[in-house]
Design an enzyme around this catalytic site. Structure first.
Site, mmCIF file in Angstrom:
data_model
loop_
_atom_site.group_PDB
_atom_site.id
_atom_site.type_symbol
_atom_site.label_atom_id
_atom_site.label_comp_id
_atom_site.label_asym_id
_atom_site.label_seq_id
_atom_site.Cartn_x
_atom_site.Cartn_y
_atom_site.Cartn_z
ATOM 1 N N ARG A 59 35.721 -6.838 6.407
ATOM 2 C CA ARG A 59 34.639 -6.831 5.441
ATOM 3 C C ARG A 59 34.919 -5.951 4.318
ATOM 4 O O ARG A 59 35.801 -4.857 4.201
ATOM 5 C CB ARG A 59 33.440 -6.471 6.559
ATOM 6 C CG ARG A 59 33.696 -5.283 7.406
ATOM 7 C CD ARG A 59 32.994 -4.126 7.669
ATOM 8 N NE ARG A 59 32.409 -3.656 6.488
ATOM 9 C CZ ARG A 59 33.110 -2.735 5.731
ATOM 10 N NH1 ARG A 59 34.044 -2.052 6.273
ATOM 11 N NH2 ARG A 59 32.189 -1.989 5.032
ATOM 12 N N GLY A 60 33.562 -5.692 3.139
ATOM 13 C CA GLY A 60 33.737 -5.112 2.360
ATOM 14 C C GLY A 60 34.210 -5.750 1.225
ATOM 15 O O GLY A 60 35.351 -6.556 1.274
ATOM 16 N N ALA A 61 33.535 -5.717 0.259
ATOM 17 C CA ALA A 61 33.832 -6.814 -0.976
ATOM 18 C C ALA A 61 35.081 -6.775 -1.353
ATOM 19 O O ALA A 61 35.652 -7.884 -1.372
ATOM 20 C CB ALA A 61 32.687 -6.314 -2.040
ATOM 21 N N ARG A 104 31.384 -16.211 2.887
ATOM 22 C CA ARG A 104 30.483 -15.112 2.870
ATOM 23 C C ARG A 104 30.166 -15.365 1.407
ATOM 24 O O ARG A 104 30.712 -15.240 0.570
ATOM 25 C CB ARG A 104 30.837 -13.984 3.223
ATOM 26 C CG ARG A 104 31.135 -13.812 4.623
ATOM 27 C CD ARG A 104 31.373 -12.235 5.106
ATOM 28 N NE ARG A 104 29.900 -11.772 5.199
ATOM 29 C CZ ARG A 104 29.659 -10.421 5.094
ATOM 30 N NH1 ARG A 104 30.989 -9.543 5.398
ATOM 31 N NH2 ARG A 104 28.449 -9.899 5.301
ATOM 32 N N GLN A 210 27.811 -0.118 10.291
ATOM 33 C CA GLN A 210 29.172 0.207 9.578
ATOM 34 C C GLN A 210 29.244 1.836 9.332
ATOM 35 O O GLN A 210 30.543 2.100 9.165
ATOM 36 C CB GLN A 210 29.208 -0.524 8.514
ATOM 37 C CG GLN A 210 29.300 -2.258 8.598
ATOM 38 C CD GLN A 210 28.006 -2.587 8.401
ATOM 39 O OE1 GLN A 210 26.950 -2.103 8.593
ATOM 40 N NE2 GLN A 210 28.026 -4.088 8.148
ATOM 41 N N ASP A 251 28.426 -5.065 -3.449
ATOM 42 C CA ASP A 251 29.169 -6.360 -3.294
ATOM 43 C C ASP A 251 28.997 -7.447 -4.473
ATOM 44 O O ASP A 251 29.913 -8.056 -4.827
ATOM 45 C CB ASP A 251 28.480 -6.859 -1.915
ATOM 46 C CG ASP A 251 28.902 -6.214 -0.694
ATOM 47 O OD1 ASP A 251 29.777 -6.967 -0.065
ATOM 48 O OD2 ASP A 251 28.512 -5.241 -0.351
ATOM 49 N N ASN A 261 23.943 -4.655 -2.365
ATOM 50 C CA ASN A 261 24.694 -3.739 -1.348
ATOM 51 C C ASN A 261 24.214 -4.001 0.014
ATOM 52 O O ASN A 261 23.130 -4.640 0.191
ATOM 53 C CB ASN A 261 24.815 -2.300 -1.750
ATOM 54 C CG ASN A 261 26.123 -1.541 -1.075
ATOM 55 O OD1 ASN A 261 27.139 -2.127 -1.016
ATOM 56 N ND2 ASN A 261 25.782 -0.418 -0.595
ATOM 57 N N LYS A 262 25.011 -3.313 0.925
ATOM 58 C CA LYS A 262 24.452 -3.419 2.427
ATOM 59 C C LYS A 262 23.031 -3.358 2.518
ATOM 60 O O LYS A 262 22.424 -2.356 1.799
ATOM 61 C CB LYS A 262 25.181 -2.762 3.285
ATOM 62 C CG LYS A 262 24.829 -2.787 4.716
ATOM 63 C CD LYS A 262 25.256 -4.279 5.268
ATOM 64 C CE LYS A 262 26.355 -4.848 5.083
ATOM 65 N NZ LYS A 262 26.403 -6.058 5.526
#
Length: 360
Positions: A59-61, A104, A210, A251, A261-262
């Site tokens: 995970r993470g862009a 995603r 996270q 992201d 973003n998250k």
């Protein structure tokens, strides 16, 4: 899938790596198992990589973009092993690229990386073997360039950090979320190398935690002290004068600087604005989607209700309640003090300053 220990990337300066390409597959650090278990999995097919992205094993862009590129290589390896003609080789890999693109929707790095791989698939070559070599070379290049970009971002961002600063970060924008070193955590790593007196506060980042599970783990792995806070404590810390800046990842960033973003990032930006605390976003240029004019156009992924209805497998709410579980929110550009990239720091007006960075 088996358990392995991955090699260190050339020039790597953190103990933490999310994924690396090997002859037998992609070695992936299982981020769902952290921090209780450090487990590396071997991903051997494009289908396995797509599942790893969906289930957030990776995970993470930026890391998702690299995973997409490596997933394309795995597809090409499968196609080559099947002894397909060049035309069928291309068609098979393109089908897997399309499947990877459906995993995603919000992180633009995935689509950027897959587009780069599709360009290679269109190259005029004489054999599938040549094309496989070109795809492998391109995927490794995407990974290395992200690693390099994170170091440059770290150096640019460190210049913004006051002596002994208190810094809040949200979610995980570190080595785990990138090709290594990190975006927001890259800034923190570079700042800490210059000034070990900085204080780092990590939001827990509900609902998948996270910040609690990943950011605290990777910073401690690299010897950087970090204090964990719940997502609703940042205002109290800022009011007490303990926070000098906020730095987060992204992201997707639109042409005008609006940033996805998250979930919870927007709240943090509003609180920082209310207290006069500068709020920075750190992201590579591949995260900037110039085709979108504003954050209103960004697709926001909604995830399964169990992420907010349960904890450790136990139901934490009343039976029959309804759920809303967006994975991301959008912070308007007006609340962002600067966007830290590998080419420098963009400031408002972002429509102009971001465009200038692409031209630099």
């Amino acid at each position: 899938m088996d358990t392995v220990t991955p090699p260190i990337l050339k020039g790597f300066s953190s103990k933490v790596q999310a994924l690396t390409l090997h002859a037998d597959g992609v070695k992936l650090l299982d981020q769902v198992a952290l921090p209780n278990e450090v487990r590396y999995l071997t991903i051997r097919t494009a289908g396995e990589m797509a599942n790893a992205i969906v289930t957030m094993l990776v995970r993470g862009a930026p890391a998702i973009g690299i995973a997409g590129a490596y997933g394309t290589v795995l597809s090409a390896r499968e196609a080559f092993a099947s002894d397909l003609c060049l035309e069928d080789f291309r068609k098979t890999v393109l089908a897997d690229v399309e499947a990877l693109s459906q995993t995603r929707p919000t992180a633009v790095n995935l689509f950027w990386a897959l587009d780069e791989m599709k360009k290679i698939l269109g190259e005029p070559v004489e054999s599938a073997a040549q094309l496989l070599d070109l795809l492998t070379e391109k995927a490794r290049q995407i990974h290395q360039e992200d690693w390099d970009a994170c170091h440059r971002m770290g150096d640019f961002g460190a210049a913004l950090v006051p002596q002994g600063a208190g810094i809040i970060t949200h979610c995980n924008a570190g080595a785990l979320a990138t090709g290594g070193y990190g975006t927001a955590l890259g800034v923190i790593r570079s700042a800490f190398a210059n000034d070990a007196s900085i204080r780092v506060y990590a939001d827990e980042t509900r609902p998948r935690l996270q910040g609690a599970r990943l950011t605290t783990w990777e910073l401690l792995e690299d010897g950087i002290p970090v204090t964990l806070i719940s997502d609703n404590m940042s205002g109290s810390l800022m009011r007490a004068g303990k926070i000098d800046m906020v730095v987060v990842g992204a992201d997707r960033i639109t042409a005008n600087g609006d940033t996805a973003n998250k979930i919870g990032t927007y709240n943090l930006a509003l609180i920082a604005h209310a207290h006069g605390v500068p709020f920075y976003v750190a992201a590579p240029l591949s995260t900037i989607d110039r085709s979108m004019r504003s954050g209103d156009e960004i697709p926001i992924e909604e995830r399964d209700a169990t992420e907010i209805s349960t904890m450790n497998g136990e139901l934490i709410c009343a039976q029959g309640v309804q759920f809303y579980n967006p994975a991301f929110d959008v912070t308007p550009a007006k609340y962002i003090s600067g966007i830290i990239t590998e080419k420098g720091i963009a400031r408002p007006d972002y429509l102009k300053s971001l465009a200038q960075l692409f031209e630099a």
